[in-house]
Enzyme design. Structure first.
Site: not given
Ligand code: SDX
Length: 423
Positions: A307, A364
């Site tokens: 998140h 989710d």
């Molecule tokens: C919702 O914003 C809100 O408030 C949203 C929400 C709401 O109520 O409106 O809470 C609802 O959208 C919840 C989130 C639902 N999405 C998912 O579950 C999809 C999977 N999650 C990811 O795609 C991700 O965690 C996000 C999109 C939720 C957040 O993305 P960020 O903040 O841009 O995080 P990032 O991509 O910068 O990740 C930081 C690190 C990265 O690795 P490094 O570059 O540091 O090595 O964490 C890794 C990412 O690759 N990472 C993940 C991951 N989420 C982040 N690696 C594997 N699986 C994941 N799910």
């Protein structure tokens, strides 16, 4: 309270930036004069360090795992209130008196039937159209059917438009399900049902018995999805509304933003991911999928994990996880995906890749398991997220629309394209 920050530019010019402190002691720097004073803009991909506005609707603390609507915690609201009252609270700022709630619900009831001509929009779409396309198209269509409520500068019109949107989102979501499942859509005979019970009866038929516990569970899920400050879809509703586009257009755009798999669309993707894991050996395959999620060359991500703001367990996920156990026990359903989800969560929470990045289950991760137990098809999960979030989008759109100082949203860029060249 405001104090200041000093900024020394590369050319030595000093700039004083006002700093503001919010009611929950969060701090921000006012950089609104930065470009005019220095020619510089700030670079903040994903807006993780940028707040475009002040807001009084929702407070969340990602480190402490706190979520409050207008000061009330989600834990309190789930236990002591209901979604009808929470919609009112999120939009108007206070919990309603009995009389205020009755008037509010009467106003929604005025518009609780979708115009038959608008429902014909579905006939223009292929049979297996995703319901989020249908819901977004119908919300946009409300601009055409209620032109008298589309002037954002007329407060009375806006208030009526809010009743139209809240009154019709339920039949819009349910009729999309009926259309895609070749069912005849009918309005329930009981006009005083909760949102959840109304939805189930519109989806599964007027004689569908809604168990009181199931009704409470659905109501709780709607409360938990009601608002979440400046997330992607809410920021979309605000940005579209900032051009003085009408509220129906802004809500239609927000639905499309929510549909994205990184945002609300994740609740459908979580179940599809769990089904894929179950199909490849279930618990035995968990390590393989965790490995894929950690492999930067692999686009696979652990859906329902991580998140932008919560660097702790999403407080909503904690509540939904408990509800998940309750509904599975209540309905006596055996869902093999639940065991996979629980083992996957346990494995990820012990894996340094996830713990180091503070990747925890989000709202989710478990919601789809609850919907599955209620026999709601996977493609309806994100429309149900939209059903809960509509009041939050409306609240933010309305807050911005009432702010005399609000301006059209227009971010800048750092241009890195070709410099001038001749043909
Ligand atoms: C919702 O914003 C809100 O408030 C949203 C929400 C709401 O109520 O409106 O809470 C609802 O959208 C919840 C989130 C639902 N999405 C998912 O579950 C999809 C999977 N999650 C990811 O795609 C991700 O965690 C996000 C999109 C939720 C957040 O993305 P960020 O903040 O841009 O995080 P990032 O991509 O910068 O990740 C930081 C690190 C990265 O690795 P490094 O570059 O540091 O090595 O964490 C890794 C990412 O690759 N990472 C993940 C991951 N989420 C982040 N690696 C594997 N699986 C994941 N799910």
């Amino acid at each position: 309270m405001s104090d200041v920050a000093k900024l020394t530019m590369p050319d030595g010019k000093e700039l004083t930036l006002p700093a503001y402190t919010g009611t929950e002691q969060e701090k921000c720097l006012d950089i609104s004069a930065l470009r005019k004073e220095t020619g510089y803009v700030t670079f903040d991909p994903g807006f993780g360090n940028t707040c475009p506005a002040k807001s009084s609707i929702t407070f969340l603390n990602g480190e402490a795992g706190i979520l409050r609507y207008r000061g009330y915690s989600i834990e309190d609201l789930c236990e002591k209130s209901d979604f009808n009252a929470v919609m009112y609270l999120v939009i108007y700022g206070e919990l309603p008196t009995e009389e205020e709630l009755a008037t509010f619900l009467e106003n929604l009831q005025k518009y609780s039937e979708v115009k038959p001509q608008l429902l014909k929009l579905y006939d223009a779409l292929p049979q297996d159209t995703h319901p989020m396309i249908m819901v977004s198209s119908m919300l946009a269509g409300l601009s055409a059917h209620y032109p008298q409520f589309t002037n954002p500068q007329n407060e009375e019109e806006v208030e009526e438009a809010i009743f139209v949107a809240l009154g019709q989102i339920l039949p819009i979501v349910a009729s999309a399900y009926c259309k895609n499942n070749d069912k005849e859509f009918k309005y329930p005979s009981d006009k005083n049902l909760s949102y959840g019970a109304g939805l189930l009866k519109m989806m599964f038929g007027d004689d569908y018995e809604v168990d009181a516990d199931v009704d409470k569970i659905l109501d709780e899920l709607l409360i938990l999805h009601a608002d979440h400050e400046f997330n992607c879809s809410t920021s979309t509703a605000r940005l579209v509304g900032s051009s003085q586009a009408n509220i129906f257009a802004s809500l239609s755009a927000a639905v499309q933003a929510l549909w994205g798999p990184l945002h609300g669309g994740a609740n459908q993707k979580v179940i599809e991911m769990l089904e894929e894991i179950a199909g490849e050996g279930g618990v035995e395959a968990i390590d393989k999928f965790l490995g894929m999620a950690k492999d930067k060359s692999n686009p696979f991500r652990l859906m329902g994990f991580g998140h932008r703001v919560y660097k702790n367990y999403d407080p909503r996920a904690k509540i939904i996880k408990k509800t998940c156990d309750k509904v599975i026990e209540k309905l006596g359903v055996e869902d093999p995906l639940l065991a996979v989800a629980q083992k996957l969560e346990a494995a990820a929470l012990q894996d340094e890749y996830f713990t180091a990045r503070k990747l925890y289950p989000n709202v989710d991760f478990y919601s789809g398991i609850v919907y599955r137990a209620l026999n709601i098809p996977t493609e309806m999960y994100t429309p149900l997220f939209a059903l809960g979030r509509l009041c939050g989008w409306i609240a933010h759109w309305r807050e911005q629309n009432l702010d005399a100082g609000a301006r059209i949203g227009r971010p800048r860029q750092l241009y890195v394209g070709p410099t001038e060249r001749s043909l």
